[in-house]
Scaffold this motif. Structure first.
Motif, PDB file in Angstrom:
ATOM      1  N   ILE A  86      55.671  36.821 -38.742  1.00  0.00           N
ATOM      2  CA  ILE A  86      55.837  35.442 -38.281  1.00  0.00           C
ATOM      3  C   ILE A  86      57.028  35.402 -37.343  1.00  0.00           C
ATOM      4  O   ILE A  86      57.865  36.312 -37.338  1.00  0.00           O
ATOM      5  CB  ILE A  86      56.044  34.450 -39.454  1.00  0.00           C
ATOM      6  CG1 ILE A  86      57.269  34.854 -40.282  1.00  0.00           C
ATOM      7  CG2 ILE A  86      54.788  34.352 -40.302  1.00  0.00           C
ATOM      8  CD1 ILE A  86      57.692  33.802 -41.268  1.00  0.00           C
TER       9      ILE A  86
ATOM     10  N   ARG B 170      55.982  26.015 -36.625  1.00  0.00           N
ATOM     11  CA  ARG B 170      57.169  26.540 -35.965  1.00  0.00           C
ATOM     12  C   ARG B 170      57.579  25.645 -34.792  1.00  0.00           C
ATOM     13  O   ARG B 170      58.711  25.198 -34.703  1.00  0.00           O
ATOM     14  CB  ARG B 170      56.933  27.968 -35.476  1.00  0.00           C
ATOM     15  CG  ARG B 170      58.177  28.560 -34.852  1.00  0.00           C
ATOM     16  CD  ARG B 170      57.946  29.932 -34.251  1.00  0.00           C
ATOM     17  NE  ARG B 170      59.056  30.229 -33.365  1.00  0.00           N
ATOM     18  CZ  ARG B 170      59.108  29.853 -32.104  1.00  0.00           C
ATOM     19  NH1 ARG B 170      58.081  29.220 -31.565  1.00  0.00           N
ATOM     20  NH2 ARG B 170      60.172  30.114 -31.358  1.00  0.00           N
TER      21      ARG B 170
ATOM     22  N   GLY C 185      51.764  40.604 -41.455  1.00  0.00           N
ATOM     23  CA  GLY C 185      52.329  39.362 -41.955  1.00  0.00           C
ATOM     24  C   GLY C 185      53.442  38.849 -41.054  1.00  0.00           C
ATOM     25  O   GLY C 185      54.256  38.028 -41.474  1.00  0.00           O
TER      26      GLY C 185
ATOM     27  N   ASP D 287      49.567  35.340 -49.879  1.00  0.00           N
ATOM     28  CA  ASP D 287      50.977  35.123 -49.526  1.00  0.00           C
ATOM     29  C   ASP D 287      51.154  35.251 -48.007  1.00  0.00           C
ATOM     30  O   ASP D 287      51.804  34.429 -47.364  1.00  0.00           O
ATOM     31  CB  ASP D 287      51.890  36.144 -50.228  1.00  0.00           C
ATOM     32  CG  ASP D 287      51.976  35.884 -51.721  1.00  0.00           C
ATOM     33  OD1 ASP D 287      51.661  34.743 -52.142  1.00  0.00           O
ATOM     34  OD2 ASP D 287      52.339  36.817 -52.464  1.00  0.00           O
ATOM     35  N   VAL D 288      50.563  36.329 -47.496  1.00  0.00           N
ATOM     36  CA  VAL D 288      50.629  36.557 -46.040  1.00  0.00           C
ATOM     37  C   VAL D 288      49.937  35.407 -45.311  1.00  0.00           C
ATOM     38  O   VAL D 288      50.449  34.873 -44.316  1.00  0.00           O
ATOM     39  CB  VAL D 288      49.983  37.915 -45.685  1.00  0.00           C
ATOM     40  CG1 VAL D 288      49.767  38.034 -44.181  1.00  0.00           C
ATOM     41  CG2 VAL D 288      50.850  39.067 -46.200  1.00  0.00           C
TER      42      VAL D 288
ATOM     43  N   ASN E  31      53.648  29.218 -40.254  1.00  0.00           N
ATOM     44  CA  ASN E  31      54.397  29.546 -39.037  1.00  0.00           C
ATOM     45  C   ASN E  31      53.600  29.160 -37.790  1.00  0.00           C
ATOM     46  O   ASN E  31      54.156  28.600 -36.835  1.00  0.00           O
ATOM     47  CB  ASN E  31      54.738  31.043 -39.031  1.00  0.00           C
ATOM     48  CG  ASN E  31      55.673  31.438 -37.895  1.00  0.00           C
ATOM     49  OD1 ASN E  31      55.245  32.046 -36.908  1.00  0.00           O
ATOM     50  ND2 ASN E  31      56.952  31.083 -38.006  1.00  0.00           N
TER      51      ASN E  31
ATOM     52  N   SER F 160      51.333  35.692 -36.652  1.00  0.00           N
ATOM     53  CA  SER F 160      51.313  34.283 -36.261  1.00  0.00           C
ATOM     54  C   SER F 160      50.818  34.103 -34.827  1.00  0.00           C
ATOM     55  O   SER F 160      51.107  34.928 -33.945  1.00  0.00           O
ATOM     56  CB  SER F 160      52.731  33.719 -36.395  1.00  0.00           C
ATOM     57  OG  SER F 160      52.817  32.452 -35.799  1.00  0.00           O
TER      58      SER F 160
ATOM     59  N   GLU G 202      49.483  32.308 -46.217  1.00  0.00           N
ATOM     60  CA  GLU G 202      50.269  31.069 -46.253  1.00  0.00           C
ATOM     61  C   GLU G 202      51.403  31.126 -45.238  1.00  0.00           C
ATOM     62  O   GLU G 202      51.641  30.179 -44.489  1.00  0.00           O
ATOM     63  CB  GLU G 202      50.831  30.850 -47.668  1.00  0.00           C
ATOM     64  CG  GLU G 202      51.577  29.535 -47.794  1.00  0.00           C
ATOM     65  CD  GLU G 202      52.080  29.300 -49.224  1.00  0.00           C
ATOM     66  OE1 GLU G 202      51.368  29.661 -50.184  1.00  0.00           O
ATOM     67  OE2 GLU G 202      53.194  28.767 -49.356  1.00  0.00           O
ATOM     68  N   ARG G 203      52.085  32.272 -45.218  1.00  0.00           N
ATOM     69  CA  ARG G 203      53.206  32.433 -44.282  1.00  0.00           C
ATOM     70  C   ARG G 203      52.733  32.274 -42.833  1.00  0.00           C
ATOM     71  O   ARG G 203      53.360  31.597 -42.021  1.00  0.00           O
ATOM     72  CB  ARG G 203      53.800  33.823 -44.517  1.00  0.00           C
ATOM     73  CG  ARG G 203      55.099  34.069 -43.848  1.00  0.00           C
ATOM     74  CD  ARG G 203      55.857  35.198 -44.537  1.00  0.00           C
ATOM     75  NE  ARG G 203      55.330  36.518 -44.208  1.00  0.00           N
ATOM     76  CZ  ARG G 203      55.053  37.466 -45.102  1.00  0.00           C
ATOM     77  NH1 ARG G 203      55.226  37.248 -46.381  1.00  0.00           N
ATOM     78  NH2 ARG G 203      54.591  38.642 -44.706  1.00  0.00           N
TER      79      ARG G 203
ATOM     80  N   SER H  95      54.791  20.873 -46.123  1.00  0.00           N
ATOM     81  CA  SER H  95      55.617  21.049 -44.915  1.00  0.00           C
ATOM     82  C   SER H  95      55.523  19.835 -43.997  1.00  0.00           C
ATOM     83  O   SER H  95      56.054  19.852 -42.887  1.00  0.00           O
ATOM     84  CB  SER H  95      55.172  22.286 -44.153  1.00  0.00           C
ATOM     85  OG  SER H  95      55.272  23.423 -44.966  1.00  0.00           O
TER      86      SER H  95
END
Lengths: 415, 415
Positions: free
Chosen positions: A412, B261, A410, B249-250, B257, B366, B252-253, B293
């Motif tokens: 980032i 980013r 995970g 969750d992972v 990112n 990411s 989405e993060r 976002s």
């Protein structure tokens, strides 16, 4: 030589279609375990021996056509196969089966401060385009090295070897089929029109690297017109520099071996450089030794002599004043293949190895050692004289690229 | 974009003359001890800071001209320098001075059965041609990395940054002169005519490698027209594939990112692939998160969307049926830069990392980690998306070639 012959659109399509099939095959090849590749290589070797008769019949057709157009004996010899040569070609495949598989080797690997686990590992290049002349054995050698390194190969051989190449490739594809491997791992590209070379080397996105093997004009044309990455191979204007600190017995031995061992190959010496400080003694002795061995010596070498890759029992000679002059000469006239110094002076040897811009530099050793087999690679696909990717003999690892793989949980990146 | 503008012969001569001077400088640079290079880098950093006023004045000229032709704000920001940015540029040189010197590193070495001692060691490439757009910091970065790796560099920046680049290169050359190093280690190539790019990338024998850095059309044109070896950099149509075994969750993060980013850089994600098996739940959630976002989401992505490198707050979305379909999609639409999978399924992760043909493959991480600094290289000259020579972030070792050196005592090769 120009590759800009008017192009036949059907041939362009044909080459691109072959490249697309090769790309598909390459995806499967990249994932093959070593044992499957080795088994296919051995099975291909057996098939080649089993089909000797058919291969020799095809070769006889090529030889007949070559004789009919008055091809020189040396060229005919390069083209000719016989049962022993066919055995040798098969033995080459078995040898490659015995070499370590470069694919999957981890070159670097570490955990980043954030815990991300990173490794760089070898992967196949993908699709290799070989453009070559003469010898039918290159067809099988290239297939073997490509397969072992997980690559598909497109072979654009000489039209003079068409029937031989076709017979060989047919045997190789049958062997792949029998092993349930993709037959398009090896494909022969039509050689009846020069434009197929152009189509092959301009197939961006379809061909990952083009490797020309042949004379300087072929290589030059390929590099000039290519739109896919290329590796220049094999043009060798190699020098032996006899420094004032040389043992002349050693010098004579090295000069003779570098020039006469096999004058037709790219690692043969083409120019002898003698230091002015010892020219009085060394020059007559070395020239006499060369002439006694049947070498034509160009003593008053002009610009043309000095630029020439003779590939024959001929050599140019020049006198240079000191190691820096020798380095300057080599960097001006050499092709970046192999350069040798003969000396017992450590400083001179060090300066020469540092200053000479070439794939290989020999100290008190013959230029003929620049060779994949000699370097311990087991086999080579050619000798690169360029600086990118591979320089010098290219074995299996040189037919790979790399891929970075990162494992996170995970992760980032902060902004 | 075409580089085939009518060429001015005087410019060709000018570029070739610069390349010849660079070649001469490169011979000296190749022999420099690390301490001399590091000292020059630090001294150049000091000079840059000391000449901030002059550099900013030149930059102001470029900015004025850029504003006069209505250049967009984002472009003006890339061009603009200020005291802090100048400090940052100088800090970059000091950082490179602190990195290990790749030159001389022995990659392989062994004694052959006949006693010949062989080693392969890193040597500089020689002369590097950089073709780039916008940012003046690339001018100094490229100089620093080239010098540390013993190379001379020819810089063909954008005409819009001409005055800034000229001021920077002048400072760098003065610093070299003060350190008694060859000033032609860095030269700025005229940018007032597009033909200088062509002359630079066709200077066979004078330039060892051309590295284009910029948009896809620049890189494409350089690779198509080059006659010297090139390294393709930086075009990144990167994907994040959310597998059915993903923790959402992972996922989405990582998706957020990877996309948001820094959307303007090449490692940003441009397409989100969602597995059909979880699309019902995952798709609405991920799309909402992206939209929240500020990302424009192309839900019914067409061929054009899928091929596009947005470099902006936009993303294409596609649903794929299983890991093999994801791999096929990525290999069809990707540019071989960075591809990510989000999954807790080991077999799927393994299959994706094996099957995807890209410089970097991320598992649960990411796409933005593909970066020389992040990989621990300290600095990078670009990110290679080709397979030859270097793939992924290129640091100092990637700016070197190798040389084989053999020490013998009269070794000759048996016939």
């Amino acid at each position: 030589m120009s590759l800009q012959a008017p192009s036949r659109p059907d041939l362009r399509q044909e080459v691109h279609d072959a490249a697309r099939r090769a790309r598909i095959a390459s995806r499967a090849l990249a994932l093959l375990p070593t044992v499957a590749k080795d088994q296919a290589l051995k099975s291909a070797a057996d098939s080649i021996v089993a089909n000797t008769e058919q291969i020799l019949a095809a070769n006889a057709e090529d030889l007949k056509a070559a004789r009919a157009v008055g091809t020189a004996d040396a060229m005919l010899d390069r083209l000719a196969l016989n049962a022993t040569r066919v055995e040798g070609i098969a033995a080459g495949l078995r040898q490659v089966a015995g070499l370590p598989d470069p694919v999957g080797e981890v070159l670097r690997g570490y955990s980043l401060p954030n815990g991300l686990q990173l490794r760089q590992q070898r992967v196949p290049l993908g699709v290799i385009g070989m453009i070559y002349e003469g010898r039918p054995n290159v067809t099988v050698d290239a297939f073997g090295l490509a397969l072992k390194s997980g690559n598909a190969v497109l072979l654009r051989g000489s039209s003079s070897a068409w029937h031989s190449n076709q017979a060989l490739v047919e045997v190789l594809r049958s062997a792949l089929r029998a092993e349930d491997l993709p037959v398009d791992a090896v494909q022969l590209i039509s050689a009846d029109d020069r434009s197929t070379v152009t189509h092959l080397i301009q197939a961006r996105g379809l061909v990952d690297v083009a490797i020309p093997r042949g004379g300087a004009s072929l290589i030059d044309a390929v590099v000039r017109d290519a739109q896919v990455p290329t590796i220049e191979t094999g043009v060798g204007n190699c020098h032996v520099y006899v420094h004032e600190g040389a043992d002349l017995d050693v010098a004579e031995r090295i000069v003779l071996n570098s020039k006469t061992r096999r004058p037709s190959v790219c690692n043969a010496a083409e120019t002898l450089l003698v230091d002015a400080a010892i020219a009085g003694e060394a020059l007559p002795r070395l020239v006499a030794a060369l002439q006694d061995s049947g070498v034509t010596v160009h003593l008053d070498a002009n610009e043309d002599h000095l630029r020439r890759e003779y590939l024959a029992m001929e050599i140019a000679v020049a006198v240079v004043d000191g190691v820096d002059a020798a380095i300057a000469h080599v960097n001006e006239y050499g092709t970046g293949h192999t350069e040798a110094i003969v000396t017992n002076n450590v400083a001179a040897a060090q300066r020469f190895t540092d200053g000479v811009d070439a794939a290989a530099v020999m100290v008190n050793a013959s230029t003929s050692f620049t060779d994949g087999e000699q370097f311990g690679f087991g086999a080579e696909i050619g000798i690169s004289t360029q600086k990118l990717h591979a320089r010098g003999p290219m074995g299996l690892p040189e037919l790979t690229s790399t891929k970075w793989i990162a494992w996170g949980d995970g992760h980032i990146r902060p902004t």
